[in-house]
Design a protein around this motif. Structure first.
Motif, PDB file in Angstrom:
ATOM      1  N   ALA A 123       0.826  -1.213   0.000  1.00 37.90           N
ATOM      2  CA  ALA A 123       0.000   0.000   0.000  1.00 37.90           C
ATOM      3  C   ALA A 123       0.856   1.256   0.000  1.00 37.90           C
ATOM      4  O   ALA A 123       0.452   2.300  -0.525  1.00 37.90           O
ATOM      5  CB  ALA A 123      -0.930  -0.003   1.206  1.00 37.90           C
ATOM      6  N   ALA A 124       2.056   1.173   0.587  1.00 35.80           N
ATOM      7  CA  ALA A 124       2.950   2.332   0.605  1.00 35.80           C
ATOM      8  C   ALA A 124       3.290   2.770  -0.814  1.00 35.80           C
ATOM      9  O   ALA A 124       3.180   3.952  -1.166  1.00 35.80           O
ATOM     10  CB  ALA A 124       4.214   1.997   1.388  1.00 35.80           C
ATOM     11  N   CYS A 125       3.691   1.822  -1.656  1.00 35.92           N
ATOM     12  CA  CYS A 125       4.061   2.165  -3.034  1.00 35.92           C
ATOM     13  C   CYS A 125       2.863   2.637  -3.850  1.00 35.92           C
ATOM     14  O   CYS A 125       3.013   3.440  -4.789  1.00 35.92           O
ATOM     15  CB  CYS A 125       4.724   0.976  -3.715  1.00 35.92           C
ATOM     16  SG  CYS A 125       6.408   0.647  -3.147  1.00 35.92           S
ATOM     17  N   LEU A 126       1.683   2.154  -3.472  1.00 33.54           N
ATOM     18  CA  LEU A 126       0.489   2.547  -4.228  1.00 33.54           C
ATOM     19  C   LEU A 126       0.160   4.020  -4.057  1.00 33.54           C
ATOM     20  O   LEU A 126      -0.614   4.579  -4.848  1.00 33.54           O
ATOM     21  CB  LEU A 126      -0.706   1.690  -3.805  1.00 33.54           C
ATOM     22  CG  LEU A 126      -0.623   0.210  -4.195  1.00 33.54           C
ATOM     23  CD1 LEU A 126      -1.851  -0.551  -3.702  1.00 33.54           C
ATOM     24  CD2 LEU A 126      -0.476   0.051  -5.706  1.00 33.54           C
ATOM     25  N   LEU A 127       0.738   4.670  -3.041  1.00 35.90           N
ATOM     26  CA  LEU A 127       0.540   6.122  -2.908  1.00 35.90           C
ATOM     27  C   LEU A 127       1.102   6.868  -4.109  1.00 35.90           C
ATOM     28  O   LEU A 127       0.694   7.991  -4.404  1.00 35.90           O
ATOM     29  CB  LEU A 127       1.205   6.644  -1.629  1.00 35.90           C
ATOM     30  CG  LEU A 127       0.568   6.269  -0.283  1.00 35.90           C
ATOM     31  CD1 LEU A 127       1.312   6.959   0.849  1.00 35.90           C
ATOM     32  CD2 LEU A 127      -0.906   6.654  -0.243  1.00 35.90           C
ATOM     33  N   ALA A 128       2.057   6.241  -4.808  1.00 38.32           N
ATOM     34  CA  ALA A 128       2.663   6.881  -5.984  1.00 38.32           C
ATOM     35  C   ALA A 128       1.959   6.499  -7.277  1.00 38.32           C
ATOM     36  O   ALA A 128       2.414   6.887  -8.363  1.00 38.32           O
ATOM     37  CB  ALA A 128       4.138   6.507  -6.073  1.00 38.32           C
ATOM     38  N   SER A 129       0.871   5.727  -7.181  1.00 40.68           N
ATOM     39  CA  SER A 129       0.129   5.339  -8.383  1.00 40.68           C
ATOM     40  C   SER A 129      -0.324   6.595  -9.148  1.00 40.68           C
ATOM     41  O   SER A 129      -0.705   7.602  -8.550  1.00 40.68           O
ATOM     42  CB  SER A 129      -1.092   4.512  -8.007  1.00 40.68           C
ATOM     43  OG  SER A 129      -0.707   3.288  -7.466  1.00 40.68           O
ATOM     44  N   GLY A 130      -0.281   6.510 -10.440  1.00 44.02           N
ATOM     45  CA  GLY A 130      -0.692   7.646 -11.258  1.00 44.02           C
ATOM     46  C   GLY A 130       0.465   8.521 -11.696  1.00 44.02           C
ATOM     47  O   GLY A 130       0.319   9.351 -12.605  1.00 44.02           O
ATOM     48  N   LEU A 131       1.618   8.369 -11.058  1.00 46.28           N
ATOM     49  CA  LEU A 131       2.793   9.110 -11.481  1.00 46.28           C
ATOM     50  C   LEU A 131       3.441   8.424 -12.677  1.00 46.28           C
ATOM     51  O   LEU A 131       3.181   7.249 -12.953  1.00 46.28           O
ATOM     52  CB  LEU A 131       3.799   9.208 -10.329  1.00 46.28           C
ATOM     53  CG  LEU A 131       3.319   9.851  -9.029  1.00 46.28           C
ATOM     54  CD1 LEU A 131       4.449   9.895  -8.007  1.00 46.28           C
ATOM     55  CD2 LEU A 131       2.787  11.260  -9.291  1.00 46.28           C
ATOM     56  N   SER A 132       4.295   9.156 -13.372  1.00 44.02           N
ATOM     57  CA  SER A 132       5.007   8.586 -14.528  1.00 44.02           C
ATOM     58  C   SER A 132       6.487   8.957 -14.462  1.00 44.02           C
ATOM     59  O   SER A 132       7.005   9.688 -15.322  1.00 44.02           O
ATOM     60  CB  SER A 132       4.396   9.104 -15.835  1.00 44.02           C
ATOM     61  OG  SER A 132       3.028   8.763 -15.925  1.00 44.02           O
ATOM     62  N   PRO A 133       7.186   8.456 -13.460  1.00 43.57           N
ATOM     63  CA  PRO A 133       8.602   8.814 -13.329  1.00 43.57           C
ATOM     64  C   PRO A 133       9.436   8.178 -14.432  1.00 43.57           C
ATOM     65  O   PRO A 133       9.204   7.048 -14.845  1.00 43.57           O
ATOM     66  CB  PRO A 133       8.972   8.251 -11.955  1.00 43.57           C
ATOM     67  CG  PRO A 133       8.039   7.098 -11.762  1.00 43.57           C
ATOM     68  CD  PRO A 133       6.754   7.521 -12.410  1.00 43.57           C
ATOM     69  N   LYS A 134      10.439   8.932 -14.885  1.00 41.97           N
ATOM     70  CA  LYS A 134      11.404   8.368 -15.818  1.00 41.97           C
ATOM     71  C   LYS A 134      12.505   7.626 -15.070  1.00 41.97           C
ATOM     72  O   LYS A 134      13.022   6.619 -15.548  1.00 41.97           O
ATOM     73  CB  LYS A 134      12.019   9.470 -16.675  1.00 41.97           C
ATOM     74  CG  LYS A 134      11.017  10.145 -17.611  1.00 41.97           C
ATOM     75  CD  LYS A 134      11.697  11.244 -18.419  1.00 41.97           C
ATOM     76  CE  LYS A 134      10.696  11.937 -19.347  1.00 41.97           C
ATOM     77  NZ  LYS A 134      11.345  13.048 -20.106  1.00 41.97           N
ATOM     78  N   VAL A 135      12.840   8.148 -13.875  1.00 45.88           N
ATOM     79  CA  VAL A 135      13.849   7.523 -13.031  1.00 45.88           C
ATOM     80  C   VAL A 135      13.302   7.433 -11.612  1.00 45.88           C
ATOM     81  O   VAL A 135      12.871   8.448 -11.039  1.00 45.88           O
ATOM     82  CB  VAL A 135      15.170   8.322 -13.014  1.00 45.88           C
ATOM     83  CG1 VAL A 135      16.156   7.708 -12.018  1.00 45.88           C
ATOM     84  CG2 VAL A 135      15.772   8.384 -14.406  1.00 45.88           C
ATOM     85  N   ALA A 136      13.292   6.242 -11.046  1.00 41.99           N
ATOM     86  CA  ALA A 136      12.868   6.029  -9.660  1.00 41.99           C
ATOM     87  C   ALA A 136      14.014   5.364  -8.911  1.00 41.99           C
ATOM     88  O   ALA A 136      14.549   4.343  -9.367  1.00 41.99           O
ATOM     89  CB  ALA A 136      11.622   5.156  -9.588  1.00 41.99           C
ATOM     90  N   ILE A 137      14.397   5.940  -7.781  1.00 40.17           N
ATOM     91  CA  ILE A 137      15.521   5.425  -6.998  1.00 40.17           C
ATOM     92  C   ILE A 137      15.006   4.873  -5.674  1.00 40.17           C
ATOM     93  O   ILE A 137      14.310   5.579  -4.929  1.00 40.17           O
ATOM     94  CB  ILE A 137      16.572   6.523  -6.733  1.00 40.17           C
ATOM     95  CG1 ILE A 137      17.157   7.013  -8.061  1.00 40.17           C
ATOM     96  CG2 ILE A 137      17.683   6.005  -5.836  1.00 40.17           C
ATOM     97  CD1 ILE A 137      18.188   8.122  -7.913  1.00 40.17           C
ATOM     98  N   ASP A 138      15.353   3.626  -5.400  1.00 34.09           N
ATOM     99  CA  ASP A 138      15.034   2.987  -4.114  1.00 34.09           C
ATOM    100  C   ASP A 138      16.300   3.057  -3.263  1.00 34.09           C
ATOM    101  O   ASP A 138      17.248   2.304  -3.462  1.00 34.09           O
ATOM    102  CB  ASP A 138      14.608   1.534  -4.358  1.00 34.09           C
ATOM    103  CG  ASP A 138      14.066   0.873  -3.105  1.00 34.09           C
ATOM    104  OD1 ASP A 138      14.226   1.436  -2.009  1.00 34.09           O
ATOM    105  OD2 ASP A 138      13.487  -0.231  -3.227  1.00 34.09           O
ATOM    106  N   MET A 139      16.329   3.986  -2.304  1.00 28.94           N
ATOM    107  CA  MET A 139      17.552   4.267  -1.541  1.00 28.94           C
ATOM    108  C   MET A 139      17.857   3.237  -0.458  1.00 28.94           C
ATOM    109  O   MET A 139      19.003   3.098  -0.044  1.00 28.94           O
ATOM    110  CB  MET A 139      17.466   5.650  -0.882  1.00 28.94           C
ATOM    111  CG  MET A 139      17.790   6.796  -1.799  1.00 28.94           C
ATOM    112  SD  MET A 139      17.824   8.374  -0.896  1.00 28.94           S
ATOM    113  CE  MET A 139      19.299   8.192   0.111  1.00 28.94           C
TER     114      MET A 139
END
Length: 435
Positions: free
Chosen positions: A250-266
């Motif tokens: 559910a945490a990642c689903l908060l970003a649903s609808g975005l269209s990132p070109k680069v996503a970094i998992d720190m």
């Protein structure tokens, strides 16, 4: 008990330890794991009972003596089908071989006193259908309660709840400032259960096996019901499903609808949320890293043939300054929302530990700022239920780094002994922040 002696040496700073299964049948190996698991979960409960009959605090005894007392007491209190005389005899013989006759005599005497605290094993009233937090009963991991001969647990309801469920009283007292007693009770019981194996099947590209037909209340998730070997084989053979609690996904689903070109998992850990980011954003370049060498080794193994996920050493983040449209920070935390899965974490909880973690989390949040492209977002998540690690960190980012909270979600743990697996989920927090 050898594993428990190692735990006793470093208590309360416990970490997961493997049990040596060599020479054990499948049945005996399962029993060994069960004894270890229940002893870790009920360490505080068992210590309370043992210290009613010990002249010195438990921690002042040799680690092997502590291990024998704890493992023996666990079997006498929360295991139904182990004869008390056999438990005591086996435990006494083990500690005699490790620590001599004098210590074995102590263990024998104390465990017999613990046995006398419990209602007799052949007493029909030993098991109670429901646990009520009374002073003469202990909750069982599969539901119900086991009766004590006398009301010996603490009088104060919160302290009694903590002792009965094996949690630090200070933790429940702290949570009680913001939550009702019923909510704190639910939290405590959640930590007693053997958590179900829940799979994220939202992105499955092929039919699921029969062992995955039990649906979870969270859409896109199923409860695996089968042997561990089958689960391991399934997850190794398919990349379109993975083990993930609904609160984590559910945490990642908060970003649903975005269209990132680069996503970094720190703070990618073993790559669970990295997989989810890959599935959610099919056109994005995913970059994953971690500061821990062992976790980095795991990450590289998981994504070694993946052309969309790039695993990099943490120091190499310097090459990504100003390039990330989305930065995921699944921050190191107290794990207070996942005590069912991480039972050892309860013993590490303290105000000092939380203060230290808050400092680490803020440093990671501050460091992430340099990675952000114009208009980028930060997705901050923890598996904690403590506001100091959650809402207050998001508010800190707003105040000092001029971001805005676009969405946030807090989840209190659900499920527990005797409750349906389909209702079970961890506790946690997530916030999507905009620059």
């Amino acid at each position: 008990m050898d594993a428990l002696a190692k735990h006793a040496k470093r208590y309360p700073d416990l970490a997961p330890l493997a049990v040596d299964e060599s020479g054990l049948s499948t049945r005996d190996a399962a029993l060994a794991h069960a004894i270890l698991d229940q002893t870790i979960r009920r360490w505080i409960t068992l210590t309370f009972l043992l210290e009613l009959r010990l002249k010195r605090p438990l921690q002042q005894h040799a680690p092997s003596v502590q291990a024998a007392l704890l493992a023996g007491a666990a079997q006498l209190t929360v295991f139904d089908r182990l004869p008390a005389y056999a438990v005591i005899d086996e435990t006494v013989e083990w500690v005699k071989s490790r620590h001599g006759r004098k210590s074995s005599g102590l263990v024998n005497a104390v465990l017999r006193r613990v046995m006398e605290m419990m209602a007799p094993q052949d007493d029909a009233n030993r098991r109670r259908e429901h646990w009520t937090n009374a002073r003469d009963e202990l909750p069982l991991p599969n539901a119900g309660a086991v009766a004590l001969r006398e009301p010996i647990l603490p009088e104060h309801p919160v302290e009694r709840l903590a002792v009965a469920t094996g949690l630090p009283p200070a933790m429940l007292t702290h949570l009680s400032r913001d939550k009702t007693f019923d909510e704190v009770r639910q939290f405590a019981l959640h930590g007693l259960q053997r958590p179900p194996s829940i799979l994220n099947a939202s992105h499955a590209t092929a039919p699921l096996p029969e062992s995955c037909k039990s649906k979870h209340d969270m859409p896109g998730h199923v409860v695996f019901q089968g042997p561990h070997a089958e689960l391991a084989s399934l997850l190794q053979g398919r990349s379109d499903i993975w083990a993930q609690d609904p609160t984590s996904s559910a945490a990642c689903l908060l970003a649903s609808g975005l269209s990132p070109k680069v996503a970094i998992d720190m703070c990618a850990g073993q790559g669970t949320k990295t997989r989810q980011l890959r599935a959610l954003f099919p056109h994005a370049q995913i970059v994953a890293t971690d500061t821990n060498a062992e976790r980095m080794k795991t990450l590289k193994g998981v994504f070694q043939r993946d052309d969309r996920v790039q695993t990099i050493e943490f120091r190499s983040l310097n090459n990504w300054i100003g390039k990330a449209d989305l930065v995921l920070i699944d921050a190191p935390c107290s794990n207070s929302g996942v005590l069912a899965r991480r039972p050892e974490a309860r013993h590490r909880w303290s105000t000092a530990t939380i203060d230290s973690l808050v400092s680490v989390q803020r440093q990671i949040l501050a460091d992430s700022q340099r990675l952000l492209a114009p208009g980028a977002r930060i997705l901050y998540a923890t598996c904690s239920v403590d506001r100091r690690e959650n809402d207050m960190q998001a508010e800190w980012l707003v105040k000092w780094h001029h971001m805005r909270i676009a969405r946030s979600e807090s989840r209190w743990p659900a499920g527990g002994p005797g409750q349906p697996d389909a209702l079970s989920h961890d506790g946690g927090f997530a916030a999507l922040l905009e620059s």
